[in-house]
Motif scaffolding. Structure first.
Motif, PDB file in Angstrom:
ATOM      1  N   SER A 172      -9.733  28.422  18.166  1.00  0.00           N
ATOM      2  CA  SER A 172     -10.903  28.783  19.202  1.00  0.00           C
ATOM      3  C   SER A 172     -11.453  27.295  19.670  1.00  0.00           C
ATOM      4  CB  SER A 172     -12.091  29.511  18.502  1.00  0.00           C
ATOM      5  OG  SER A 172     -13.246  29.482  19.474  1.00  0.00           O
ATOM      6  N   ALA A 173     -11.828  26.292  18.625  1.00  0.00           N
ATOM      7  CA  ALA A 173     -12.225  25.036  19.130  1.00  0.00           C
ATOM      8  C   ALA A 173     -11.147  24.325  19.893  1.00  0.00           C
ATOM      9  CB  ALA A 173     -12.523  24.238  17.658  1.00  0.00           C
ATOM     10  N   LYS A 174      -9.897  24.203  19.405  1.00  0.00           N
ATOM     11  CA  LYS A 174      -9.001  23.747  20.367  1.00  0.00           C
ATOM     12  C   LYS A 174      -9.066  23.981  21.828  1.00  0.00           C
ATOM     13  CE  LYS A 174      -5.858  20.263  20.091  1.00  0.00           C
ATOM     14  NZ  LYS A 174      -6.531  18.887  19.734  1.00  0.00           N
ATOM     15  N   GLY A 175      -8.922  25.447  21.799  1.00  0.00           N
ATOM     16  CA  GLY A 175      -8.836  26.158  23.144  1.00  0.00           C
ATOM     17  C   GLY A 175     -10.019  25.612  23.956  1.00  0.00           C
ATOM     18  N   HIS A 176     -11.340  25.733  23.524  1.00  0.00           N
ATOM     19  CA  HIS A 176     -12.332  25.222  24.124  1.00  0.00           C
ATOM     20  C   HIS A 176     -12.213  23.735  24.837  1.00  0.00           C
ATOM     21  CE1 HIS A 176     -15.354  28.401  23.644  1.00  0.00           C
ATOM     22  NE2 HIS A 176     -15.094  28.493  22.380  1.00  0.00           N
ATOM     23  N   GLU A 177     -11.749  23.010  23.887  1.00  0.00           N
ATOM     24  CA  GLU A 177     -11.501  21.559  24.286  1.00  0.00           C
ATOM     25  C   GLU A 177     -10.541  21.259  25.243  1.00  0.00           C
ATOM     26  OE1 GLU A 177      -9.755  17.337  21.975  1.00  0.00           O
ATOM     27  OE2 GLU A 177     -10.172  19.268  20.785  1.00  0.00           O
ATOM     28  N   LEU A 178      -9.361  21.864  24.942  1.00  0.00           N
ATOM     29  CA  LEU A 178      -8.226  21.600  25.853  1.00  0.00           C
ATOM     30  C   LEU A 178      -8.414  22.306  27.249  1.00  0.00           C
ATOM     31  CD1 LEU A 178      -5.067  21.730  23.492  1.00  0.00           C
ATOM     32  CD2 LEU A 178      -6.050  19.599  24.642  1.00  0.00           C
ATOM     33  N   LEU A 179      -8.992  23.503  27.334  1.00  0.00           N
ATOM     34  CA  LEU A 179      -9.012  24.221  28.452  1.00  0.00           C
ATOM     35  C   LEU A 179     -10.250  24.664  29.102  1.00  0.00           C
ATOM     36  CD1 LEU A 179      -7.285  25.287  30.799  1.00  0.00           C
ATOM     37  CD2 LEU A 179      -6.738  27.424  29.382  1.00  0.00           C
ATOM     38  N   PHE A 180     -10.698  25.679  28.185  1.00  0.00           N
ATOM     39  CA  PHE A 180     -12.135  26.139  28.786  1.00  0.00           C
ATOM     40  C   PHE A 180     -13.257  25.501  29.264  1.00  0.00           C
ATOM     41  CE2 PHE A 180      -9.188  29.125  26.539  1.00  0.00           C
ATOM     42  CZ  PHE A 180      -8.867  30.212  27.641  1.00  0.00           C
ATOM     43  N   SER A 211       6.926  17.994  35.462  1.00  0.00           N
ATOM     44  CA  SER A 211       7.534  19.274  35.339  1.00  0.00           C
ATOM     45  C   SER A 211       7.126  20.106  34.108  1.00  0.00           C
ATOM     46  CB  SER A 211       8.993  19.280  35.306  1.00  0.00           C
ATOM     47  OG  SER A 211       9.359  18.415  34.157  1.00  0.00           O
ATOM     48  N   TYR A 212       6.951  21.253  34.394  1.00  0.00           N
ATOM     49  CA  TYR A 212       6.337  22.104  33.213  1.00  0.00           C
ATOM     50  C   TYR A 212       7.185  23.466  33.274  1.00  0.00           C
ATOM     51  CZ  TYR A 212       1.767  19.397  34.471  1.00  0.00           C
ATOM     52  OH  TYR A 212       1.091  18.409  34.581  1.00  0.00           O
ATOM     53  N   ASN A 213       7.216  23.956  31.896  1.00  0.00           N
ATOM     54  CA  ASN A 213       7.890  25.163  31.609  1.00  0.00           C
ATOM     55  C   ASN A 213       7.208  26.435  32.071  1.00  0.00           C
ATOM     56  OD1 ASN A 213       9.966  23.769  30.253  1.00  0.00           O
ATOM     57  ND2 ASN A 213       8.894  23.490  28.306  1.00  0.00           N
ATOM     58  N   ASN A 214       5.897  26.357  32.125  1.00  0.00           N
ATOM     59  CA  ASN A 214       5.287  27.685  32.305  1.00  0.00           C
ATOM     60  C   ASN A 214       4.146  27.443  33.497  1.00  0.00           C
ATOM     61  OD1 ASN A 214       5.924  28.685  29.854  1.00  0.00           O
ATOM     62  ND2 ASN A 214       4.759  27.291  28.926  1.00  0.00           N
ATOM     63  N   LEU A 215       4.138  26.563  34.307  1.00  0.00           N
ATOM     64  CA  LEU A 215       3.313  26.208  35.285  1.00  0.00           C
ATOM     65  C   LEU A 215       4.217  25.983  36.622  1.00  0.00           C
ATOM     66  CD1 LEU A 215       0.534  23.843  33.811  1.00  0.00           C
ATOM     67  CD2 LEU A 215       0.664  26.363  33.859  1.00  0.00           C
ATOM     68  N   LEU A 216       3.795  26.437  37.997  1.00  0.00           N
ATOM     69  CA  LEU A 216       4.105  25.736  38.954  1.00  0.00           C
ATOM     70  C   LEU A 216       2.812  24.866  39.863  1.00  0.00           C
ATOM     71  CD1 LEU A 216       6.095  29.125  40.394  1.00  0.00           C
ATOM     72  CD2 LEU A 216       6.859  27.033  39.428  1.00  0.00           C
ATOM     73  N   VAL A 217       3.146  23.746  39.891  1.00  0.00           N
ATOM     74  CA  VAL A 217       2.096  22.968  40.490  1.00  0.00           C
ATOM     75  C   VAL A 217       2.383  22.522  41.864  1.00  0.00           C
ATOM     76  CG1 VAL A 217       0.643  21.018  40.267  1.00  0.00           C
ATOM     77  CG2 VAL A 217       1.337  22.197  38.067  1.00  0.00           C
ATOM     78  N   GLU A 218       1.788  22.648  42.915  1.00  0.00           N
ATOM     79  CA  GLU A 218       1.797  22.309  44.151  1.00  0.00           C
ATOM     80  C   GLU A 218       0.616  21.783  44.916  1.00  0.00           C
ATOM     81  OE1 GLU A 218       3.304  24.093  48.556  1.00  0.00           O
ATOM     82  OE2 GLU A 218       2.780  25.622  46.759  1.00  0.00           O
ATOM     83  N   GLU A 239      -1.649  23.703  26.839  1.00  0.00           N
ATOM     84  CA  GLU A 239      -1.442  22.400  26.839  1.00  0.00           C
ATOM     85  C   GLU A 239      -0.941  22.072  28.036  1.00  0.00           C
ATOM     86  OE1 GLU A 239       1.250  21.732  23.431  1.00  0.00           O
ATOM     87  OE2 GLU A 239      -0.397  21.831  21.930  1.00  0.00           O
ATOM     88  N   GLU A 240      -0.179  22.662  28.690  1.00  0.00           N
ATOM     89  CA  GLU A 240       0.354  22.360  30.044  1.00  0.00           C
ATOM     90  C   GLU A 240      -0.646  22.238  31.237  1.00  0.00           C
ATOM     91  OE1 GLU A 240       5.018  23.221  29.741  1.00  0.00           O
ATOM     92  OE2 GLU A 240       3.732  24.559  31.198  1.00  0.00           O
ATOM     93  N   LEU A 241      -1.624  23.399  30.883  1.00  0.00           N
ATOM     94  CA  LEU A 241      -2.700  23.412  31.861  1.00  0.00           C
ATOM     95  C   LEU A 241      -3.666  22.364  31.750  1.00  0.00           C
ATOM     96  CD1 LEU A 241      -3.590  27.337  31.621  1.00  0.00           C
ATOM     97  CD2 LEU A 241      -3.170  25.941  33.781  1.00  0.00           C
ATOM     98  N   ASN A 242      -4.107  21.970  30.616  1.00  0.00           N
ATOM     99  CA  ASN A 242      -4.769  20.602  30.394  1.00  0.00           C
ATOM    100  C   ASN A 242      -4.113  19.433  31.222  1.00  0.00           C
ATOM    101  OD1 ASN A 242      -5.067  17.991  28.283  1.00  0.00           O
ATOM    102  ND2 ASN A 242      -6.966  19.104  28.579  1.00  0.00           N
ATOM    103  N   LYS A 243      -2.895  19.194  30.969  1.00  0.00           N
ATOM    104  CA  LYS A 243      -2.148  18.115  31.681  1.00  0.00           C
ATOM    105  C   LYS A 243      -2.065  18.302  33.055  1.00  0.00           C
ATOM    106  CE  LYS A 243       0.996  17.213  27.894  1.00  0.00           C
ATOM    107  NZ  LYS A 243       2.489  17.251  27.445  1.00  0.00           N
ATOM    108  N   ALA A 244      -2.076  19.488  33.626  1.00  0.00           N
ATOM    109  CA  ALA A 244      -2.047  19.715  34.936  1.00  0.00           C
ATOM    110  C   ALA A 244      -3.394  19.505  35.614  1.00  0.00           C
ATOM    111  CB  ALA A 244      -1.465  21.062  35.429  1.00  0.00           C
ATOM    112  N   LEU A 245      -4.333  19.998  34.999  1.00  0.00           N
ATOM    113  CA  LEU A 245      -5.659  19.797  35.469  1.00  0.00           C
ATOM    114  C   LEU A 245      -6.046  18.591  35.395  1.00  0.00           C
ATOM    115  CD1 LEU A 245      -7.086  23.372  33.793  1.00  0.00           C
ATOM    116  CD2 LEU A 245      -7.089  22.806  36.289  1.00  0.00           C
ATOM    117  N   THR A 246      -5.918  17.890  34.315  1.00  0.00           N
ATOM    118  CA  THR A 246      -6.223  16.368  34.078  1.00  0.00           C
ATOM    119  C   THR A 246      -5.713  15.534  35.342  1.00  0.00           C
ATOM    120  OG1 THR A 246      -6.422  16.593  31.718  1.00  0.00           O
ATOM    121  CG2 THR A 246      -5.942  14.270  32.681  1.00  0.00           C
ATOM    122  N   GLU A 247      -4.200  15.766  35.414  1.00  0.00           N
ATOM    123  CA  GLU A 247      -3.832  14.820  36.560  1.00  0.00           C
ATOM    124  C   GLU A 247      -4.455  15.385  38.016  1.00  0.00           C
ATOM    125  OE1 GLU A 247       0.494  14.702  38.828  1.00  0.00           O
ATOM    126  OE2 GLU A 247       0.278  15.749  36.875  1.00  0.00           O
TER     127      GLU A 247
END
Length: 258
Positions: A83-91, A2-9, A34-42
């Protein structure tokens, strides 16, 4: 999960991730990244998923930028870390996923929102979408890959104009510039995203992963994309998908990839 800021289907072989902060126009804060990183990794590690669709909730915004309140007080070191963390986790993570990511831009895609769309492998937009990198109006520059990916996609001159003016362009302008592939009415956007995803999921997942690595190699400093293509092409010959695909062709039937 479950996520606070995402809906995943998950629908068939496609995972749809919706950024769900409509009161903030789906702005990217630390928790959402951070949630996007988890959902995308899954999704990327799920053998049953072959494509991912990224979109925003509501009819106004895909992602209207980063959450400025979180970093307005940062110093130089904290800015670099952000910036560096954003690159790593998401972009960078999105760009290098082995499952194709389709950005369905359903409204404003500004700052980090446009950067997220540009890091995706395919971009489509609703006809009401507006895109831009307004960071210089805040005394900063795009820090999540915007200065690099925009120039790669639309050319140096247009990228300089968009960044330096902090202006927005329409969906049709974005299409004419090569920034998005298709523009459709908003009511048809997700249908088109699923149609494209369906075409992707019918093909070999291992071959598509190799293709992503090969195409991305062209933009990596010090890497010869042709050499990567040769290596990835050769690797395909050792996969079950290659055997199935070639056998199906010879037997004049549709391939059934796992």
């Amino acid at each position: 999960m479950s996520y606070n800021n995402l809906l995943v289907e998950k629908t068939g072989k496609t995972t749809v991730i919706t950024i769900n902060r409509p009161s903030q126009l789906n702005a990217l804060n630390k928790e959402t990244i951070e949630e996007l990183n988890k959902a995308l990794t899954e999704a990327n590690t799920d053998q049953g998923v072959r494509a991912v669709i990224l979109t925003g909730s509501g009819e106004k915004a895909f992602v209207a930028g980063a959450d400025i309140k979180e970093f307005a007080h940062f110093d130089v070191t904290q800015g670099k870390e952000l910036s560096a963390k954003g690159h790593e986790l998401l972009f960078n993570y999105v760009e290098n996923m082995t499952k194709p990511v389709i950005a369905a831009v359903n409204g404003f895609a500004l700052g980090g929102g446009l950067e997220l769309a540009m890091s995706s492998h395919i971009r489509i937009a609703s006809d009401n979408a507006k895109m831009g990198l307004p960071e210089v109006s805040l005394g900063v520059i795009p820090g999540y890959g915007g200065t690099q990916r925009l120039a790669q996609l639309v050319g140096r001159g247009k990228a300089m104009e968009m960044v330096a003016t902090a202006g927005m362009i329409s969906a049709e302008e974005a299409k004419s510039w090569g920034l998005v592939n298709h523009v459709v009415p908003q009511a048809e956007l997700l249908d088109l995203a699923h149609k494209i995803a369906g075409k992707i999921t019918a093909n070999s997942g291992t071959a598509i992963a190799s293709a992503i690595r090969s195409i991305n190699a062209n933009y990596e400093e010090g890497v010869n994309g042709y050499t990567v293509e040769v290596e990835e092409f050769g690797k395909c010959f050792g996969t079950p998908d290659f055997k199935e695909g070639t056998t199906a062709f010879i037997e004049k039937r549709k391939a059934a990839f796992n």
